[in-house]
Design a protein around this motif. Structure first.
Motif, PDB file in Angstrom:
ATOM      1  N   GLN A 182       0.831  -1.196   0.000  1.00  0.00           N
ATOM      2  CA  GLN A 182       0.000   0.000   0.000  1.00  0.00           C
ATOM      3  C   GLN A 182       0.873   1.255   0.000  1.00  0.00           C
ATOM      4  O   GLN A 182       2.021   1.239   0.464  1.00  0.00           O
ATOM      5  CB  GLN A 182      -0.924   0.005   1.219  1.00  0.00           C
ATOM      6  N   ALA A 183       0.306   2.314  -0.492  1.00  0.00           N
ATOM      7  CA  ALA A 183       1.012   3.596  -0.484  1.00  0.00           C
ATOM      8  C   ALA A 183       1.427   3.938   0.948  1.00  0.00           C
ATOM      9  O   ALA A 183       0.660   3.742   1.893  1.00  0.00           O
ATOM     10  CB  ALA A 183       0.116   4.689  -1.053  1.00  0.00           C
ATOM     11  N   THR A 214       4.427  -3.195  -7.053  1.00  0.00           N
ATOM     12  CA  THR A 214       3.134  -2.570  -7.273  1.00  0.00           C
ATOM     13  C   THR A 214       2.710  -1.870  -5.999  1.00  0.00           C
ATOM     14  O   THR A 214       2.653  -2.499  -4.937  1.00  0.00           O
ATOM     15  CB  THR A 214       2.071  -3.593  -7.684  1.00  0.00           C
ATOM     16  N   VAL A 215       2.427  -0.577  -6.109  1.00  0.00           N
ATOM     17  CA  VAL A 215       2.019   0.228  -4.965  1.00  0.00           C
ATOM     18  C   VAL A 215       0.572   0.646  -5.181  1.00  0.00           C
ATOM     19  O   VAL A 215       0.258   1.357  -6.146  1.00  0.00           O
ATOM     20  CB  VAL A 215       2.924   1.455  -4.784  1.00  0.00           C
ATOM     21  N   SER A 216      -0.293   0.219  -4.299  1.00  0.00           N
ATOM     22  CA  SER A 216      -1.715   0.546  -4.421  1.00  0.00           C
ATOM     23  C   SER A 216      -2.037   1.811  -3.642  1.00  0.00           C
ATOM     24  O   SER A 216      -1.435   2.101  -2.609  1.00  0.00           O
ATOM     25  CB  SER A 216      -2.565  -0.613  -3.913  1.00  0.00           C
ATOM     26  N   SER A 217      -3.017   2.546  -4.137  1.00  0.00           N
ATOM     27  CA  SER A 217      -3.387   3.809  -3.487  1.00  0.00           C
ATOM     28  C   SER A 217      -4.476   3.598  -2.457  1.00  0.00           C
ATOM     29  O   SER A 217      -5.036   2.526  -2.318  1.00  0.00           O
ATOM     30  CB  SER A 217      -3.879   4.798  -4.552  1.00  0.00           C
ATOM     31  N   SER A 222       8.157   4.948   2.180  1.00  0.00           N
ATOM     32  CA  SER A 222       7.160   5.948   1.767  1.00  0.00           C
ATOM     33  C   SER A 222       6.781   5.763   0.299  1.00  0.00           C
ATOM     34  O   SER A 222       6.762   6.719  -0.493  1.00  0.00           O
ATOM     35  CB  SER A 222       7.702   7.359   1.999  1.00  0.00           C
ATOM     36  N   LYS A 280       4.966   5.275  -3.209  1.00  0.00           N
ATOM     37  CA  LYS A 280       3.852   5.969  -3.854  1.00  0.00           C
ATOM     38  C   LYS A 280       3.361   5.139  -5.044  1.00  0.00           C
ATOM     39  O   LYS A 280       4.137   4.353  -5.601  1.00  0.00           O
ATOM     40  CB  LYS A 280       4.318   7.331  -4.372  1.00  0.00           C
ATOM     41  N   PRO A 281       2.111   5.323  -5.461  1.00  0.00           N
ATOM     42  CA  PRO A 281       1.629   4.580  -6.634  1.00  0.00           C
ATOM     43  C   PRO A 281       2.512   4.780  -7.865  1.00  0.00           C
ATOM     44  O   PRO A 281       2.663   3.846  -8.668  1.00  0.00           O
ATOM     45  CB  PRO A 281       0.224   5.149  -6.838  1.00  0.00           C
ATOM     46  N   GLU A 282       3.100   5.937  -8.006  1.00  0.00           N
ATOM     47  CA  GLU A 282       3.964   6.200  -9.171  1.00  0.00           C
ATOM     48  C   GLU A 282       5.297   5.457  -9.112  1.00  0.00           C
ATOM     49  O   GLU A 282       6.067   5.489 -10.073  1.00  0.00           O
ATOM     50  CB  GLU A 282       4.210   7.704  -9.346  1.00  0.00           C
ATOM     51  N   THR A 290       5.266   2.283  -8.923  1.00  0.00           N
ATOM     52  CA  THR A 290       4.922   0.999  -9.526  1.00  0.00           C
ATOM     53  C   THR A 290       5.679   0.789 -10.828  1.00  0.00           C
ATOM     54  O   THR A 290       5.641   1.636 -11.719  1.00  0.00           O
ATOM     55  CB  THR A 290       3.403   0.919  -9.791  1.00  0.00           C
TER      56      THR A 290
END
Length: 122
Positions: free
Chosen positions: A13-14, A119-122, A85, A87-89, A91
């Protein structure tokens, strides 16, 4: 020849953290600068971080500075990328690479791993 194998990717997760590792075998690990790159779908491969053969010099992309830390563990012929920390970006598929010289350019690297998905989910 140098063989590189990445591990440690996954779904987070983010705001979370992941630690990527890259195990090297073959020619002398300690004589190579090591780099991390990433590639998101539809985008070019981009520089993330690199560390000199001695471990005394590091470089970071502005987008990850202060959040990611690159280090190397000589006893295990391994380089790590600690990612905090997230972030979705962030990913992307993350690749480690080996080079004779410290560089931020993909073309400066001679050996590449197969990549690991982050993979970072928001």
């Amino acid at each position: 020849q140098v063989q590189l194998v990445e591990s440690g990717g996954g779904l987070v997760q983010a705001g979370g953290s992941l630690r990527l590792s890259c195990a090297a075998s073959g020619r002398t690990f300690s004589s190579y600068a090591m780099g991390w790159f990433r590639q998101a779908p539809g985008k070019e491969r981009e520089f993330v971080a690199s560390i000199s053969w001695s471990g005394t010099n590091t470089l970071y992309a502005n987008s990850v500075k202060g959040r990611f830390t690159v280090s190397r563990e000589y006893a295990k012929n391994t380089v790590h990328l600690q990612m905090n920390s997230l972030k979705p970006e962030d990913t992307a598929v993350y690749y480690c690479a080996a080079s004779a010289l410290l560089s931020t350019l993909p073309r400066g690297y001679d050996y590449w791993g197969q990549g690991t998905q982050v993979t970072v989910s928001s």
